[in-house]
Each structure stands twice: as structure tokens, then as C-alpha cells.
Design a protein around this motif. Structure first.
Motif, PDB file in Angstrom:
ATOM      1  N   UNK A 120      39.854  30.159  22.923  1.00  0.00           N
ATOM      2  CA  UNK A 120      39.612  31.379  23.710  1.00  0.00           C
ATOM      3  C   UNK A 120      38.832  31.030  24.969  1.00  0.00           C
ATOM      4  N   UNK A 121      39.399  31.389  26.122  1.00  0.00           N
ATOM      5  CA  UNK A 121      38.727  31.219  27.409  1.00  0.00           C
ATOM      6  C   UNK A 121      38.333  29.768  27.670  1.00  0.00           C
ATOM      7  N   UNK A 122      39.200  28.841  27.275  1.00  0.00           N
ATOM      8  CA  UNK A 122      39.075  27.416  27.615  1.00  0.00           C
ATOM      9  C   UNK A 122      37.664  26.887  27.532  1.00  0.00           C
ATOM     10  N   UNK A 123      37.140  26.442  28.665  1.00  0.00           N
ATOM     11  CA  UNK A 123      35.847  25.756  28.693  1.00  0.00           C
ATOM     12  C   UNK A 123      34.673  26.689  28.408  1.00  0.00           C
TER      13      UNK A 123
ATOM     14  N   UNK B 219      41.992  32.656  39.036  1.00  0.00           N
ATOM     15  CA  UNK B 219      42.421  32.419  37.646  1.00  0.00           C
ATOM     16  C   UNK B 219      41.231  32.249  36.705  1.00  0.00           C
ATOM     17  N   UNK B 220      40.038  32.644  37.163  1.00  0.00           N
ATOM     18  CA  UNK B 220      38.865  32.501  36.285  1.00  0.00           C
ATOM     19  C   UNK B 220      38.911  33.485  35.118  1.00  0.00           C
ATOM     20  N   UNK B 221      38.152  33.193  34.100  1.00  0.00           N
ATOM     21  CA  UNK B 221      37.999  34.056  32.916  1.00  0.00           C
ATOM     22  C   UNK B 221      36.537  34.478  32.813  1.00  0.00           C
ATOM     23  N   UNK B 222      36.287  35.566  32.106  1.00  0.00           N
ATOM     24  CA  UNK B 222      34.916  35.950  31.787  1.00  0.00           C
ATOM     25  C   UNK B 222      34.934  36.862  30.570  1.00  0.00           C
ATOM     26  N   UNK B 223      33.887  36.784  29.792  1.00  0.00           N
ATOM     27  CA  UNK B 223      33.778  37.653  28.624  1.00  0.00           C
ATOM     28  C   UNK B 223      32.408  38.335  28.665  1.00  0.00           C
TER      29      UNK B 223
ATOM     30  N   UNK C   4      33.688  31.391  33.607  1.00  0.00           N
ATOM     31  CA  UNK C   4      34.081  30.028  33.962  1.00  0.00           C
ATOM     32  C   UNK C   4      35.580  29.816  33.908  1.00  0.00           C
ATOM     33  N   UNK C   5      35.989  28.539  33.955  1.00  0.00           N
ATOM     34  CA  UNK C   5      37.423  28.245  33.905  1.00  0.00           C
ATOM     35  C   UNK C   5      37.981  28.440  32.507  1.00  0.00           C
TER      36      UNK C   5
END
Ligand SMILES: NC(=O)c1ccc[n+]([C@@H]2O[C@H](COP(=O)([O-])OP(=O)(O)OC[C@H]3O[C@@H](n4cnc5c(N)ncnc54)[C@H](O)[C@@H]3O)[C@@H](O)[C@H]2O)c1
Ligand SMILES: N[C@@H](CCO)C(=O)O
Ligand code: NA
Length: 458
Positions: free
Chosen positions: A158-161, A310-314, A328-329
């Protein structure tokens, strides 16, 4: 090889001066799959071998790499993978019986599931990045890990790095999580961000994402929300100590998001994002889990609105900690390999100490709410006849369905008249019934945009 009796991992020896020192044998790791993520795992294992040894307390020895086409994998960024390590027989590799760790980065359901189960049965702990498998059948994997007394770690899924599963599993284990709301798919965030910044339509933004290598030739898994729904299932399971599978997650993709939806969001100081939302709701017999993936408008002031490209965040809301943001990425070979290696170090330490990390936590066993019972808010743009009483009739339709209106504004006049209504919170069932009823009214020419609104309380 049976692993009922733990293999001896270290010997106490006496030096000439009589002091004892610990001699630790290397931990044996096998890698399954050597694509974008796997090749970066090999590189990091090689380049950081000394640091990893110091951090784990023993060297990690790569003893096998299962690939489909060995000729493609000899040279990984200048590092020559010894030919004798490469094999096309993944099943034999995981069954050899002397492995401490198996890293699965093949992806998909089979053969990944059979390989992970065999690895655990044969005494290895497993690290995987496989969101699809965990979201479909995580409980089988957790049960096998429990039975084998081994670890199953999956931060990269989930959410890579971005460290998000470890925070949920460990750091927040003493708190009560209320909601997890994330942008967990980079491809769709790139497309929506492009539509927002340049005013282009969905098709054009998708084409650009494909040209830049963000979107796959077949973009279905990302665009239709399947990838985000798998991640939502994993997040909801951990946050609410309940088994949630991908099929429990309500899912809508972004293919129907239009340039006018994005413009309408902009008008009200909001931005359209594909959100994965996992939260506690009210079920018939008490608290229940709601998990959904759909495009939604959020205020530009919300922390998730600033997540670009293309960033992710939770964004996590919990009772004692309050609001937390993890950013982050969310993809890419090296960032994802970073998360895999973090798990490798943890699992390796556990193997050395002959202990296990946290297993599955599904004790709460909450019901999963159907989407109709989930509480949200709607933004509805209605093309209407511009005459006396229409606004009152629209308001009446909302009232008949028990939905309270938060704001209403008129755009344009005459043939271009449009009423833009934002509701207060109501069940999705009541909100969609309102929209269906509006469609039947003679003063409604068209409903040009319906979108959920998130990120504010009322
Ligand atoms: N790439 C990312 O940014 C990213 C991010 C997060 C999670 N993940 C997950 O990581 C996993 C791997 O993704 P990837 O991007 O590296 O995929 P990839 O397609 O680049 O690599 C997978 C590799 O596995 C190989 N393979 C397939 N079947 C095999 C078999 N039976 N035996 C041995 N090798 C086999 C393929 O030939 C390929 O080289 C997936 O579960 C994916 O969802 C990827
Ligand atoms: N395809 C995913 C990355 C892998 O999870 C994304 O676009 O974010
Ligand atoms: Na992660």
C-alpha cells in the motif's frame, strides 16, 4: 525440511582470551520475481550489504532468484547476478527447506499464493508487495504464517515507499483509528491533477499519463479503481481489526470525471481526487466498517488537496493522536524496494531472535456497511428551467428524501441556468434517491455533475 525444531542460528564460542563471542550464520533469502521492484531489491541487498548486516546482526545471503527469463536478469544496474542464483523453477526454490526469508514480487493471485504458502510451510518468513493477493485472500496467508510460526510483512503493498501499514499495525496499536482517507493510486492522481491544472478532459490527460509512463497500456486497474480498492481493503483491515476484502469495497473509477466536474470543484474552492476512504460507521448492531473508492471533491485547504502529480498520501484520524498525514512516492521500483527492504530487516531480526512480529489482528470482526448506508455529502449541478418556483421545487425534492441542503447557487440565466447544490451529510442511499427523483422533474433539463464531497465535517 521440517522446521518444528528451530535451526540453530548462532554458536557461542570462546576466544583465546576466554571471552565468548557470537558467530551468526547468514540468513538465506530467496527472491521471487525480478521486475521493476525485484531488480531494485537485488541492487539494494548488494549495495547495502554491510549496513544491512550491521542492522540485522547477521549477513543476508541471496541464495536464489526466480525469474521467467534468466537471460534478461544477469546484469542489474551494473551488478552481475551470479548465473547459478537464477532459476525458472520458483516452486522448487521456495520448497528447498533451508530458507529464512522469501520476498515475493511477482504480483497477481497465482502462482504467488501457492509460492507464499509453500515458503511458509517450509519454514521461511515472507515479505510481499502483492496488494491484489492480500486484498483477495489475506486471511489464508495470515493463517499459514500463524501455523508455521513465521512472519508475513507487506508494507510495500500500500502506497509504495510510504510507511503506513507499520504505523497502523504498530505505532497506532494503542489508539482508536476513526478514519483512513488516502490518495493511494499515483496514475489516477496524475490524471486528475493534469485535468485540474490545465483544464483538459479525462482522455487527453490519460494519454499524457501513458506517454510519460505513469499509466499502463491497459489502464483499467488504475483508472477503474481496482488498484485503490485492493489497497483500501488492506488499510481497512488493519485500521479496524476486521477482515475486509477487495469485494467489500465500494468502487467507482475516474473515467466519468469530466472537465466540467473539475471546473465546478474549482468554483467552490475544491479539487477532485480519487479517494480511498475507510471509516467507522453505524451498523444495525453497533459500529461497522465502511470502505469505498470513488472520485470526490475536497476543499483545497485539505492536506490531501496538495498532493500533486503521481504522489500518494494517507490521512489518518484517530481518537488520541488526532490527524496524521503520511506522504511520499507511492510507486516506482526503488521506492517500493525501500519498503520491501525495511520489512526484510524486521523479519530477519525476528528470525535471528526466533520471535514473530504482529500477526493478523481481526478480533473486532465488525460488519462491513453497504454503500447505501455510508454517510457522505453530494455536489449536484442541475440544468434547470429559469423560472419562479424551480429553486423551491428542487429544495422540496431534497427535503422529501430527508436530505438537508448546505449551499445552493445559481450559475447562468435563461437556457444556461444551472443550480449547484451541496448537501449536508446523509446516507448515500438517500442522496442517490434524491438525484434519481430530480431526473424525473419536468423543470430539470439535465443533471450535469454528481459528485461526493469529502474532507469537511458537516
Ligand atoms: N512497480 C511498482 O511501483 C509497485 C508498487 C507497489 C507494489 N508493487 C507490487 O509489486 C509486485 C511486483 O511489481 P513489479 O512492478 O515489479 O512487476 P513487474 O511486472 O515489473 O515484475 C514482475 C516479474 O515477475 C516475473 N514473473 C512472473 N511470473 C513469474 C514466475 N512464475 N516465476 C518467476 N518470476 C515470475 C515477471 O517476468 C516479471 O519480471 C506486484 O505485486 C505489484 O503490485 C509494485
Ligand atoms: N499502479 C499503481 C502503483 C502500484 O501500486 C499506481 O498508479 O499508483
Ligand atoms: Na507502504
Amino acid at each position: 525440511m521440517a522446521h518444528d525444531e528451530p535451526r540453530k542460528r548462532s554458536d557461542r564460542r570462546s576466544d583465546d582470551d576466554g571471552r565468548t563471542r557470537t558467530v551468526t550464520r547468514p540468513l538465506r533469502l530467496a527472491l521471487l520475481g525480478c521486475g521493476s521492484v525485484g531488480s531494485q531489491v537485488v541492487r539494494l541487498l548488494h549495495e547495502q550489504a554491510d549496513d544491512l548486516t550491521a542492522r540485522v546482526g547477521a549477513p543476508i545471503e541471496l541464495v536464489g532468484v526466480a525469474v521467467r527469463r534468466p537471460e534478461l536478469h544477469r546484469d542489474l544496474g551494473g551488478y552481475q547476478v551470479p548465473a547459478e542464483l537464477l532459476t525458472t523453477d520458483a516452486a522448487a526454490l521456495v520448497a528447498r527447506g533451508d530458507l529464512d526469508l522469501v520476498v515475493e514480487v511477482i504480483g497477481g493471485i497465482e502462482p504467488a499464493r501457492a509460492l507464499i504458502l509453500s515458503a511458509l510451510e517450509n519454514g521461511a518468513s515472507v515479505v510481499t508487495a502483492n496488494k491484489a493477493l492480500l486484498a483477495e485472500d489475506g486471511s489464508t496467508l495470515f493463517a499459514a504464517a500463524e501455523k508455521a510460526g513465521r512472519d508475513l510483512y507487506f508494507e510495500a503493498s500500500v502506497a509504495g515507499a510510504i510507511p503506513i501499514l507499520r504505523p497502523l499495525r504498530e505505532s497506532l496499536a494503542g489508539d482508536r483509528v476513526r478514519r483512513v482517507m488516502g490518495i493511494v493510486n499515483g496514475t489516477t492522481n496524475f490524471i486528475l491533477d493534469k485535468m485540474d491544472s490545465s483544464g483538459t478532459g479525462f482522455a487527453e490527460a490519460l494519454e499524457e499519463a501513458q506517454e510519460l509512463g505513469y499509466a499502463e497500456a491497459d489502464p483499467t486497474a488504475d483508472v477503474e479503481g481496482y488498484d485503490a480498492a485492493a489497497k483500501a481493503a488492506i488499510l481497512a483491515s488493519l485500521a479496524f481489526h476486521t477482515r475486509v476484502t477487495a469485494s467489500d469495497v465500494y468502487r467507482e473509477g475516474i473515467a466519468e470525471v469530466s472537465a466540467s466536474d473539475v471546473a465546478s470543484a474549482r468554483e467552490m474552492g475544491a479539487v477532485v481526487k480519487l479517494l480511498a476512504i475507510c471509516e467507522l460507521g453505524e451498523g444495525r448492531d453497533g459500529p461497522a466498517v465502511a470502505a469505498r473508492v470513488h472520485p470526490a471533491m475536497i476543499p483545497r485547504t485539505h492536506p490531501l488537496a496538495s498532493v500533486r502529480e503521481a504522489y500518494n498520501a494517507v490521512f489518518v484520524e484517530s481518537e488520541a493522536a488526532g490527524q496524521l498525514m503520511f506522504y511520499g512516492p507511492g510507486a516506482g521500483g526503488a521506492p517500493t524496494a525501500s519498503a520491501v527492504l525495511g520489512d526484510v530487516v524486521t523479519v530477519a531480526r525476528n528470525r535471528l531472535a526466533d520471535v514473530r512480529g504482529a500477526g493478523e489482528s481481526a478480533y473486532a470482526a465488525l460488519d462491513v456497511l453497504p454503500m447505501g448506508q455510508t454517510v457522505t455529502r453530494y455536489h449536484v449541478a442541475i440544468d434547470v428551467d429559469d423560472r419562479t418556483g424551480v429553486l423551491a421545487a428542487v429544495a422540496q425534492t431534497f427535503a422529501e428524501h430527508g436530505v438537508s441542503i448546505r449551499t445552493v447557487r445559481q450559475e447562468g440565466h435563461g437556457d444556461d441556468a444551472q443550480l449547484v447544490v451541496v448537501s449536508h451529510r446523509a446516507t448515500d442511499e438517500a442522496l442517490s434517491a434524491t438525484v434519481a427523483a430530480l431526473r424525473t422533474k419536468d423543470f430539470v433539463r439535465d443533471i450535469s455533475s454528481v459528485m461526493r464531497v469529502e474532507g469537511e465535517e458537516s
